[in-house]
Motif scaffolding. Structure first.
Motif, short mmCIF file in Angstrom:
data_model
loop_
_atom_site.label_atom_id
_atom_site.label_comp_id
_atom_site.label_asym_id
_atom_site.label_seq_id
_atom_site.Cartn_x
_atom_site.Cartn_y
_atom_site.Cartn_z
N LYS A 198 12.55 56.76 55.56
CA LYS A 198 13.14 55.98 56.83
C LYS A 198 12.31 56.22 57.88
N VAL A 199 11.80 57.23 58.35
CA VAL A 199 11.02 57.52 59.55
C VAL A 199 9.91 56.73 59.20
N VAL A 200 8.97 56.79 58.12
CA VAL A 200 7.84 56.19 57.91
C VAL A 200 8.01 54.69 58.26
N ALA A 201 9.00 54.03 57.75
CA ALA A 201 9.22 52.71 57.63
C ALA A 201 9.52 52.23 59.05
N GLU B 159 17.85 53.90 47.35
CA GLU B 159 18.67 54.32 46.51
C GLU B 159 18.62 53.81 45.01
N ARG B 160 17.58 52.79 45.08
CA ARG B 160 16.98 52.23 43.69
C ARG B 160 16.54 53.06 42.80
N GLU B 161 17.11 53.29 41.60
CA GLU B 161 16.61 54.20 40.57
C GLU B 161 15.26 53.90 40.40
N GLN B 162 14.57 52.78 40.52
CA GLN B 162 13.17 52.61 40.12
C GLN B 162 12.27 53.26 41.32
N PHE B 163 12.98 53.09 42.48
CA PHE B 163 12.38 53.51 43.85
C PHE B 163 12.16 55.23 43.81
N THR C 197 20.38 46.53 61.94
CA THR C 197 21.35 46.95 61.16
C THR C 197 21.06 46.65 59.82
N LYS C 198 20.59 44.96 59.60
CA LYS C 198 20.45 44.62 58.18
C LYS C 198 18.94 45.28 57.71
N VAL C 199 18.06 45.43 58.45
CA VAL C 199 16.91 46.39 58.01
C VAL C 199 17.18 47.76 57.46
N MET C 200 18.02 48.48 58.27
CA MET C 200 18.49 49.72 57.90
C MET C 200 19.11 49.77 56.69
N ALA C 201 20.24 48.92 56.42
CA ALA C 201 20.91 48.77 55.38
C ALA C 201 20.08 48.50 54.13
N CYS C 202 19.05 47.43 54.14
CA CYS C 202 18.09 47.31 52.93
C CYS C 202 17.23 48.30 52.84
N LEU C 203 16.63 49.12 53.74
CA LEU C 203 16.17 50.09 53.59
C LEU C 203 16.91 51.30 52.61
N GLN C 204 18.03 51.47 53.19
CA GLN C 204 18.82 52.46 52.27
C GLN C 204 18.91 51.97 50.86
N PHE D 239 8.11 48.90 51.36
CA PHE D 239 9.76 49.37 51.59
C PHE D 239 10.63 48.32 51.00
N LEU D 240 10.00 47.15 50.53
CA LEU D 240 10.78 46.19 49.92
C LEU D 240 11.77 45.61 50.94
N LEU D 241 11.47 45.29 51.99
CA LEU D 241 12.32 45.02 53.12
C LEU D 241 12.46 43.37 53.28
N PRO D 242 13.64 42.89 53.70
CA PRO D 242 13.63 41.40 53.99
C PRO D 242 12.42 41.06 55.07
#
Length: 483
Positions: free
Chosen positions: A353-356, A462-466, A451-458, A399-402
């Protein structure tokens, strides 16, 4: 404002969205077209009067002031002034800069030793003014009847040769009680110069430790002197005179009214005495400072931008390469982070998260400091947004962000530029209120996007493939390798 001013403002508003390559090509063409203009006057016989400026080394902005001095010299030449163009340059100014001033700009360069500043240890001394006392060398230009001494941040609207009719010392009071040394007229005198050097050695009072304080102390009675009005018959006056405000218009007056209305004297010269990072030659000066584009228009017509274009093109190619590579590598780039680890998953997630977040912050700060400072504002802003998009695309694809929420700050900055460049404000107060209202309206959008970026980052973390979840069955033996 008049209809002509509104049309010009509307034109500026429209060209803000020009592409980086189109502006680069235009700048290069302007540089080539004007390259030969500066050589005019090299064979001109010595004239009776001179416009003079100075250059010295030792500040973080030496190159910027070198460019500003060249634009000043060429703009005076373009106005057809009947005077020599002199640059008082210290011996540490690079020789290739001196050659450019002499051979390309037609200036006479006078090399001097830096004057020691005896006030450098006083409490209120600003280190950037350490060598400004070199301005006293103007009194040593005894080959001339009169000299108009100039700072490099002056913008001439018309030629001011009538100033050579002024007396032994003439200056403008842009402050009610303190005259400004960004432009003043003097009669060179070896006697006066030697006396000034003597006054330096004995420590004459100097309130700011710079040329402003010393010259103000040396001519304390100027406030009581008469106003200068050039004689119709062209004769030179004797004594000291106050110059009308129109010869040294403080740019801050313009920003309050967004028009000039100086009642005394011709509106001839604009000066920019404000913060050093808001000088008109910096690319971010417009539309933050409305007058910045006028200075760059003078540079486009005189010096051009050939020195900065190669670096701009190199950065553009690098940014376009980053965008292409990160887009093509999107399916695999995030796998660089997806290793099996014995450490706590929460700790890894926090680190990612810090890196992102830092990568997104870097996208909006790093390009700003990489752009050559003295490029044209349209070219500088175009390159800034290109660099921002390139670095943002790296964070988005890693980081697969929008994309849109990550780009919201950049969109907000672009919108603020449009608000500031709007050409139909009645005055500077309305302009400031419009910028404040825009920022107020954008704040909720910026917060929602964060807020949306932080939620998508979380969610991505948490994705299994990540990242494998705690408690899952041990992965196969090949999991420790990169996908």
């Amino acid at each position: 404002m008049g209809s002509g001013e509104r049309k010009r403002g509307a034109g500026l508003l429209g060209v803000l969205v020009l592409s980086v390559f189109a502006v680069a090509v235009a700048a290069a063409a302007a540089a080539e077209a004007t390259a030969d203009r500066g050589v005019k006057g090299l064979q001109t016989p010595r004239r009776r009067n001179a416009y003079a400026s100075m250059m010295y080394m030792g500040t973080p902005r030496d190159y910027e002031f070198y460019v500003a001095t060249r634009v000043l010299i060429r703009s005076l030449s373009r106005l057809g002034v009947d005077a020599d163009l002199v640059v008082i340059a210290s011996f540490d100014v690079p020789r290739h800069w001196v050659r450019a001033l002499e051979q390309e700009d037609g200036a006479r360069v006078v090399r001097v030793e830096n004057l020691n500043n005896p006030y450098k240890d006083q409490a209120n001394f600003n280190r950037r003014f350490k060598l400004t006392l070199n301005k006293l060398y103007a009194w040593n230009l005894v080959d001339y009847d009169r000299v108009v001494m100039l700072d490099s941040d002056n913008l001439f609207l018309q030629k001011t040769d009538e100033l050579f009719q002024c007396g032994q010392f003439c200056a403008v009071f842009i402050n009610p009680c303190i005259f400004h040394t960004g432009l003043f007229v003097l009669q060179p005198s070896k006697k006066v110069f030697d006396d000034m050097i003597h006054e330096l050695t004995i420590g004459r009072e100097n309130k700011d430790g710079a040329d402003q304080g010393f010259i103000g102390s040396y001519f304390p009675d100027l406030l009581d002197s008469p106003m200068f009005h050039p004689p119709i018959n062209g004769t030179k006056l004797d004594g000291q005179y106050r110059l009308p405000l129109g010869y040294q218009m403080d740019a801050s007056y313009y920003y309050l009214r967004l028009r000039w209305s100086v009642p005394c004297g011709p509106n001839s010269v604009i000066t920019f005495p404000g913060a050093p990072w808001l000088k008109p030659w910096y690319w971010w000066s417009w539309p933050v400072l409305p007058l910045g584009i006028q200075w760059h228009e003078q540079r486009r017509q005189t010096l051009g931008y050939g020195a900065e274009v190669p670096m701009v093109l190199i950065q553009s190619v690098i940014y376009l390469g980053i965008i292409l590579v990160t887009r093509l590598a999107r399916p695999n780039i995030s796998k660089l982070c997806y290793r099996r680890s014995d450490k706590s998953t929460s700790l890894i997630q926090f680190g990612l998260k810090v890196v992102a977040i830092w990568s997104i912050l870097a996208a909006y700060t790093v390009p700003f400091f990489l752009i050559p400072r003295t490029v044209h504002p349209l070219l500088g802003w175009a390159l800034y947004f290109l660099g921002t998009f390139a670095i943002c695309s790296t964070a988005v694809n890693t980081f697969l962000l929008p994309l849109v929420p990550v780009l919201v700050p950049g969109i907000g900055i672009f919108g603020s530029l449009l608000v500031m460049a709007f050409p139909w404000y009645q005055d500077g107060v309305m302009r400031a209120l419009a910028v404040f209202a825009y920022a107020f309206c954008c704040a909720p959008i910026a917060w929602t996007s964060l807020t949306k970026v932080m939620a998508c980052l979380q969610v991505s973390l948490e994705r299994e493939q990540f990242l494998p979840k705690l408690g899952d069955s041990p992965p196969p033996s090949g999991f420790n390798k990169l996908y």
